[in-house]
Motif scaffolding. Structure first.
Motif, PDB file in Angstrom:
ATOM      1  N   ASP A 187       0.803  -1.221   0.000  1.00 47.86           N
ATOM      2  CA  ASP A 187       0.000   0.000   0.000  1.00 47.86           C
ATOM      3  C   ASP A 187       0.841   1.277   0.000  1.00 47.86           C
ATOM      4  O   ASP A 187       0.296   2.384   0.080  1.00 47.86           O
ATOM      5  CB  ASP A 187      -0.948   0.013   1.203  1.00 47.86           C
ATOM      6  N   ALA A 188       2.173   1.137  -0.076  1.00 45.56           N
ATOM      7  CA  ALA A 188       3.090   2.292  -0.122  1.00 45.56           C
ATOM      8  C   ALA A 188       2.952   3.206   1.080  1.00 45.56           C
ATOM      9  O   ALA A 188       3.308   4.387   1.006  1.00 45.56           O
ATOM     10  CB  ALA A 188       2.898   3.074  -1.423  1.00 45.56           C
ATOM     11  N   SER A 189       2.474   2.688   2.200  1.00 44.15           N
ATOM     12  CA  SER A 189       2.343   3.519   3.405  1.00 44.15           C
ATOM     13  C   SER A 189       3.700   3.899   3.990  1.00 44.15           C
ATOM     14  O   SER A 189       3.779   4.766   4.864  1.00 44.15           O
ATOM     15  CB  SER A 189       1.512   2.776   4.457  1.00 44.15           C
ATOM     16  N   TRP A 190       4.765   3.290   3.487  1.00 39.13           N
ATOM     17  CA  TRP A 190       6.118   3.565   3.972  1.00 39.13           C
ATOM     18  C   TRP A 190       6.693   4.868   3.428  1.00 39.13           C
ATOM     19  O   TRP A 190       7.739   5.331   3.915  1.00 39.13           O
ATOM     20  CB  TRP A 190       7.055   2.420   3.577  1.00 39.13           C
ATOM     21  N   ILE A 191       6.047   5.470   2.447  1.00 40.43           N
ATOM     22  CA  ILE A 191       6.626   6.639   1.773  1.00 40.43           C
ATOM     23  C   ILE A 191       6.969   7.744   2.759  1.00 40.43           C
ATOM     24  O   ILE A 191       8.074   8.303   2.745  1.00 40.43           O
ATOM     25  CB  ILE A 191       5.671   7.151   0.676  1.00 40.43           C
ATOM     26  N   SER A 192       6.038   8.081   3.650  1.00 36.88           N
ATOM     27  CA  SER A 192       6.277   9.188   4.582  1.00 36.88           C
ATOM     28  C   SER A 192       7.428   8.881   5.540  1.00 36.88           C
ATOM     29  O   SER A 192       8.128   9.797   5.994  1.00 36.88           O
ATOM     30  CB  SER A 192       5.007   9.495   5.373  1.00 36.88           C
ATOM     31  N   LEU A 193       7.651   7.600   5.855  1.00 39.21           N
ATOM     32  CA  LEU A 193       8.730   7.224   6.769  1.00 39.21           C
ATOM     33  C   LEU A 193      10.097   7.550   6.180  1.00 39.21           C
ATOM     34  O   LEU A 193      11.036   7.887   6.915  1.00 39.21           O
ATOM     35  CB  LEU A 193       8.654   5.725   7.100  1.00 39.21           C
ATOM     36  N   LEU A 194      10.226   7.450   4.856  1.00 37.79           N
ATOM     37  CA  LEU A 194      11.493   7.760   4.203  1.00 37.79           C
ATOM     38  C   LEU A 194      11.588   9.229   3.802  1.00 37.79           C
ATOM     39  O   LEU A 194      12.660   9.829   3.855  1.00 37.79           O
ATOM     40  CB  LEU A 194      11.683   6.864   2.981  1.00 37.79           C
ATOM     41  N   GLN A 195      10.475   9.800   3.412  1.00 36.13           N
ATOM     42  CA  GLN A 195      10.513  11.203   2.987  1.00 36.13           C
ATOM     43  C   GLN A 195      10.943  12.139   4.111  1.00 36.13           C
ATOM     44  O   GLN A 195      11.586  13.155   3.862  1.00 36.13           O
ATOM     45  CB  GLN A 195       9.144  11.625   2.447  1.00 36.13           C
ATOM     46  N   LYS A 196      10.614  11.793   5.329  1.00 37.45           N
ATOM     47  CA  LYS A 196      10.999  12.689   6.429  1.00 37.45           C
ATOM     48  C   LYS A 196      12.512  12.705   6.649  1.00 37.45           C
ATOM     49  O   LYS A 196      13.036  13.583   7.334  1.00 37.45           O
ATOM     50  CB  LYS A 196      10.270  12.310   7.717  1.00 37.45           C
ATOM     51  N   HIS A 197      13.206  11.733   6.054  1.00 41.20           N
ATOM     52  CA  HIS A 197      14.676  11.724   6.101  1.00 41.20           C
ATOM     53  C   HIS A 197      15.272  12.336   4.832  1.00 41.20           C
ATOM     54  O   HIS A 197      16.480  12.210   4.591  1.00 41.20           O
ATOM     55  CB  HIS A 197      15.181  10.297   6.282  1.00 41.20           C
ATOM     56  N   GLY A 198      14.430  12.975   4.021  1.00 47.24           N
ATOM     57  CA  GLY A 198      14.913  13.641   2.821  1.00 47.24           C
ATOM     58  C   GLY A 198      15.191  12.722   1.659  1.00 47.24           C
ATOM     59  O   GLY A 198      15.897  13.098   0.720  1.00 47.24           O
TER      60      GLY A 198
END
Length: 401
Positions: free
Chosen positions: A173-184
């Motif tokens: 479900d690509a719910s992981w996107i925000s977890l990586l985006q916050k690290h730039g």
């Protein structure tokens, strides 16, 4: 020195093969998955026949992969665990495979379940621990992982194999996107790949064409031509030919698919076969050119032809304007994901040392035919080799401060 502790997050083929590879390298491996069981997407994909890989020559095989900034070493990575190696891996599990006339490779039993059961037994024998119902909620340097309602856990290395954005009901479900985006970390937006495309068919045409195939054709978009088949549906088109042209169609502001219904026959030959036909060209062509009813129905949409030559030109280049792709939840796979510039050759994130990625999280795509699963295995292997070679040794996973 204690064994390296490695977390693998995601229980699909990329994650499970990463776990197997790391365990064989002597690491202490734990697989975490948010669902109630692992390999759910693999089981769904293999319900009617699990297409494991493809038997074409490796050079052509590698050329099937596409994506922005695909690194020069991508092909080398696929070659390190090539189709023959995947077939041998299955054989070692007791799963015999065979190659179809099309080149596609399947388990002899066709189903995915026997392979998954044998694989899980092997992982158990290798000492791999599997924790289900563990949804990743935070990632921090360390590497440190936090799961829902649990403490932060620190590992020597972690491999994220959380999938793309297609088939979210199986966990991708690509719910992981925000977890990586916050690290730039830069992530290319996901788009549907290997999917159907919508067409504004006239309502009275649908009953004539729905569920009917168009076989042995050539399709062109964006200057690229492929051979294959299409399936006519109520909402538009499905099938291998349009799946292969996904990147070209997505790049067009007004996508149009051009279809050659008779790719084996030249324009001149088609015209010669219509000699002595004074009128009713389509009726005559349906017999002389051996056009199926669904093709004739499409040709009637454009109105009567002024000549046999006009009809032949249409048959050789039939335009189908497309409205857009079907929703990503229906797509077989997705395009997009973590940009290659964020990763080194061990698939390790530059901005989160100790964390590696595998599978469809990364920005690559391929057509159906066994290429998707093959790359999941190859990326899982490369990530695991990199993770198991980590110099950091903190011992088994421990709660972080």
């Amino acid at each position: 020195m204690p064994a390296a502790s490695i977390a693998v997050v995601g229980g699909g083929p990329a994650g499970l093969f990463a776990a197997e590879t790391a365990a064989r390298a002597g690491a202490s491996v734990t697989v975490f998955d948010a669902s109630r069981s692992v390999a759910r997407k693999l089981l769904v994909a293999g319900y009617g026949g699990l297409n494991l890989t493809h038997g074409e020559p490796i050079g052509k095989f590698i050329s099937r992969y596409r994506g922005p900034d695909l690194p020069s070493w991508f092909g080398e990575m696929i070659g390190e665990f090539a189709p023959d190696a995947l077939r041998q891996w299955a054989a070692d599990l007791g799963i015999e495979t065979f190659e179809q006339r099309t080149g596609r490779v399947y388990p002899r039993v066709m189903k995915a379940a026997p392979l998954v059961r044998a694989w899980l037994r092997r992982l158990h024998e290798l000492g791999v621990t599997i924790e289900v119902r563990h949804r990743l909620t935070d990632i921090a340097p360390g590497p440190t992982l936090t799961f829902h309602d649990g403490p932060a856990l620190r590992f020597d290395a972690a491999i994220l194999a959380l999938g793309g954005a297609s088939w979210p009901r199986t966990g991708s479900d690509a719910s992981w996107i925000s977890l990586l985006q916050k690290h730039g970390i830069r992530i290319t937006p996901f788009q549907p790949a290997n999917c159907g495309w919508e067409v504004d068919w006239p309502e009275d045409l649908v009953s004539e064409i729905e569920g009917r195939p168009l076989k042995n054709l050539a399709a062109t978009a964006g200057g690229r031509t492929v051979r294959g088949e299409l399936m006519l549906t109520r909402y538009g088109l499905e099938g291998g030919a349009i799946y292969q042209l996904g990147p070209e169609l997505r790049a067009l502001a007004a996508p149009v698919l051009s279809v050659d219904f008779k790719p084996e026959t030249s324009l001149d030959v088609l015209v010669r076969k219509m000699e002595s036909v004074p009128r009713d060209f389509l009726e005559a062509a349906s017999v002389r050119w051996k056009l199926p009813p669904q093709t004739c129905a499409l040709l009637r949409l454009l109105g009567p032809s002024g000549s046999a030559l006009d009809l032949a030109r249409t048959v050789k280049s039939y335009p189908i304007p497309l409205l857009g792709p079907r929703p990503i939840a229906e797509a077989i796979s997705s395009a997009g994901g973590v940009a290659w510039t964020e990763l080194d050759e061990n698939l390790r994130l530059h901005k989160l040392p100790g964390i590696h990625l595998a599978g469809e999280m990364i920005d690559w795509e391929a057509p159906t035919g066994g290429y998707l699963i093959q790359a999941c295995f190859a990326t899982g292997r490369r990530a695991a080799i990199g993770a198991a070679g980590s110099d950091r040794r903190a011992g088994p996973s421990t709660p972080c401060c």
